[in-house]
Design an enzyme around this catalytic site. Structure first.
Site, PDB file in Angstrom:
ATOM      1  N   VAL A 149      -7.039   4.499  17.857  1.00 40.29           N
ATOM      2  CA  VAL A 149      -7.487   3.354  17.064  1.00 40.29           C
ATOM      3  C   VAL A 149      -6.783   2.083  17.502  1.00 40.29           C
ATOM      4  CG1 VAL A 149      -7.356   2.325  14.762  1.00 40.29           C
ATOM      5  CG2 VAL A 149      -8.171   4.661  15.026  1.00 40.29           C
ATOM      6  N   ASP A 185      -0.592   5.312  17.583  1.00 33.25           N
ATOM      7  CA  ASP A 185      -1.343   4.062  17.671  1.00 33.25           C
ATOM      8  C   ASP A 185      -0.658   2.899  16.957  1.00 33.25           C
ATOM      9  OD1 ASP A 185      -3.197   5.577  19.007  1.00 33.25           O
ATOM     10  OD2 ASP A 185      -4.591   5.746  17.322  1.00 33.25           O
ATOM     11  N   ASN A 241     -14.567  -0.891  -5.242  1.00 36.68           N
ATOM     12  CA  ASN A 241     -15.641   0.001  -4.799  1.00 36.68           C
ATOM     13  C   ASN A 241     -16.491   0.540  -5.950  1.00 36.68           C
ATOM     14  OD1 ASN A 241     -14.420  -0.328  -2.271  1.00 36.68           O
ATOM     15  ND2 ASN A 241     -13.250   1.569  -2.460  1.00 36.68           N
ATOM     16  N   ASP A 275       0.859  -1.184   0.000  1.00 34.26           N
ATOM     17  CA  ASP A 275       0.000   0.000   0.000  1.00 34.26           C
ATOM     18  C   ASP A 275       0.898   1.237   0.000  1.00 34.26           C
ATOM     19  OD1 ASP A 275      -2.227   1.856   0.757  1.00 34.26           O
ATOM     20  OD2 ASP A 275      -3.254  -0.001   1.294  1.00 34.26           O
TER      21      ASP A 275
END
Length: 433
Positions: free
Chosen positions: A118, A71, A191, A62
């Site tokens: 998160v 986090d 998507n 990615d």
């Protein structure tokens, strides 16, 4: 409370809160955790008593990941950026997609007890960031990044991006390479809300994941088709960001990240299962809405159902075939079967050598016995006596004809398919129009 009932119970309030705070640039830390409705419906308090993903590395192919995010700090390995050749644990300007995916997988929160920010579904897993240019995913091959991930210890690879080009031979070979090295490859379905296959999710051997909302419905923009294997939460997902500490987004990217995290939980709990058998547990324990009960699976929208990490961790079930719901490799090999074949060959080789040695030894022993008998008979004028070494001589009763070699070493036998296990190639249906 069941997974389905929990979804319905927390649905309205959580989504309303997510929508409300999603309009602000930065949600408060406490609200950030509250916005993570998937953790609530998954039942992470119970899950983390069984597995936290410790000891498992998940590669995130990615955008580079911000390893300094509060986090994520400590859970992100250096990795490699295929953009500039450096490490991939540094934020890449305004691009935060990779950081978001990493946080859903292995975020640990911050503050006292990690109670703020998160948290990922597998908070003790390690992230191996493999940086690529998502903006050029359609023209950039993921073959080398995937091989890099496999060669650097990843047991699960998350690919939350979609490619519109055809799969190149190098990319298919990279997916097969991952499978032969017992690595589970997970990808988002896309998507577009259409049945047009999106890659790499539609590549044979990849675990394709679509998105669902809090009402157990398929997200209207979740791409679908016969290759879909699982659904996971993908609507109103709070995750870590780069431009701002936290972001709110919809997409199958988030769904894939949650399935990758669930796979990390299982790989930590069941280290002896193959990648296909991990996928098997995820698929066999997935849940379906009442409207889908009794229908042929995998469904083009739901796959085998919505991922249910808790049941996948605790349910007693056979291992199933080594490929699980994934198609068998074209050459029929896999990491597990190749190991078995090699060990079986070595065992056979060892047995053959033992037989040869035994036979030779038996023949030599027989000759010695015959020679001694002849000498004794000659010396004693026909007086008979048992050959030295006891009745039967070297070879036991009957000499060499009774010689029994040691049985071959059993090695690692292939686990038989579980009752009702998936076929090597799941049934497909023609894509919708």
């Amino acid at each position: 409370m069941s997974f389905t009932r929990t979804l319905r119970a927390v649905g309205g309030a959580v989504v309303a809160g997510a929508l409300l705070f999603g309009t602000a640039p930065v949600a408060s830390a406490d609200q950030t955790r509250k916005d993570q409705w998937p953790l609530t419906v998954f039942g992470v308090d119970d899950i983390w008593k069984v597995s936290t993903g410790k000891g498992v590395t998940v590669a995130v192919i990615d955008d580079p990941v911000d390893g300094s995010h509060p986090d994520l700090k400590g859970n992100v390995l250096p990795g490699k950026s295929f953009l500039d050749g450096g490490t991939a644990d540094r934020p890449d300007g305004k691009y935060e997609h990779g950081t978001a995916m990493a946080s859903l997988i292995a975020g640990h929160g911050h503050g006292p007890g990690g109670g703020d920010g998160v948290k990922g579904l597998a908070p003790d897993a390690k992230i191996l960031p493999v940086g690529i240019d998502l903006g050029k995913a359609a023209t950039t091959s993921y073959a080398k990044p995937l091989r890099y991930a496999v060669d650097h210890g990843a047991k699960v690879v998350n690919m939350s991006f979609e490619d519109y080009s055809d799969t190149s031979p190098a990319e298919q070979e990279a997916v097969d390479y991952a499978r032969k090295h017992d690595v589970l490859v997970v990808a988002s379905s896309g998507n577009t809300g259409s049945s047009i296959p999106r890659l790499p999710s539609a590549v044979p051997g990849v675990l394709a994941v679509g998105a669902m909302d809090i009402d157990l419905k398929v997200w209207k923009y979740s791409s679908y088709g016969p290759h879909i294997k699982l659904l996971a939460p993908g609507v109103h997902i709070r995750s870590a960001g780069v431009e701002t500490p936290y972001r709110l987004a919809n997409g199958t990217s988030d769904s894939a990240a949650y399935v990758s995290a669930a796979a990390a939980l299982l790989r930590s709990k069941f280290p002896d299962l193959t990648a296909g058998q991990i996928a098997n547990r995820l698929a066999k324990t997935a849940i379906l809405p009442d409207s889908m009960k009794g229908k042929k699976l995998p469904d083009r929208h739901y796959g085998y159902g919505i991922v249910n990490p808790w049941q996948a961790l605790i349910k007693k079930m056979p291992k199933g075939s080594e490929n699980g719901p994934l198609p068998a490799l074209k050459d029929g090999s896999s990491n597990a079967s190749s190991k078995d074949a090699q060990q079986a060959a070595e065992s056979e080789k060892g047995m053959s050598t033992g037989v040869i040695i035994g036979i030779v030894g038996g023949v030599v022993g027989l000759l010695v016995v015959v020679l001694i008998v002849v000498l004794v008979v000659k010396k004693k004028n026909g007086r008979n006596g048992p050959p030295p070494g006891g009745p039967g001589g070297y070879g036991g009763p009957g000499g060499p004809s009774g010689f029994v070699p040691h049985p071959p070493h059993p090695g690692h036998q292939q686990q038989p398919s579980a009752p009702g296990a998936y076929p090597s190639a799941p049934p497909t249906q023609p894509p919708g129009r």
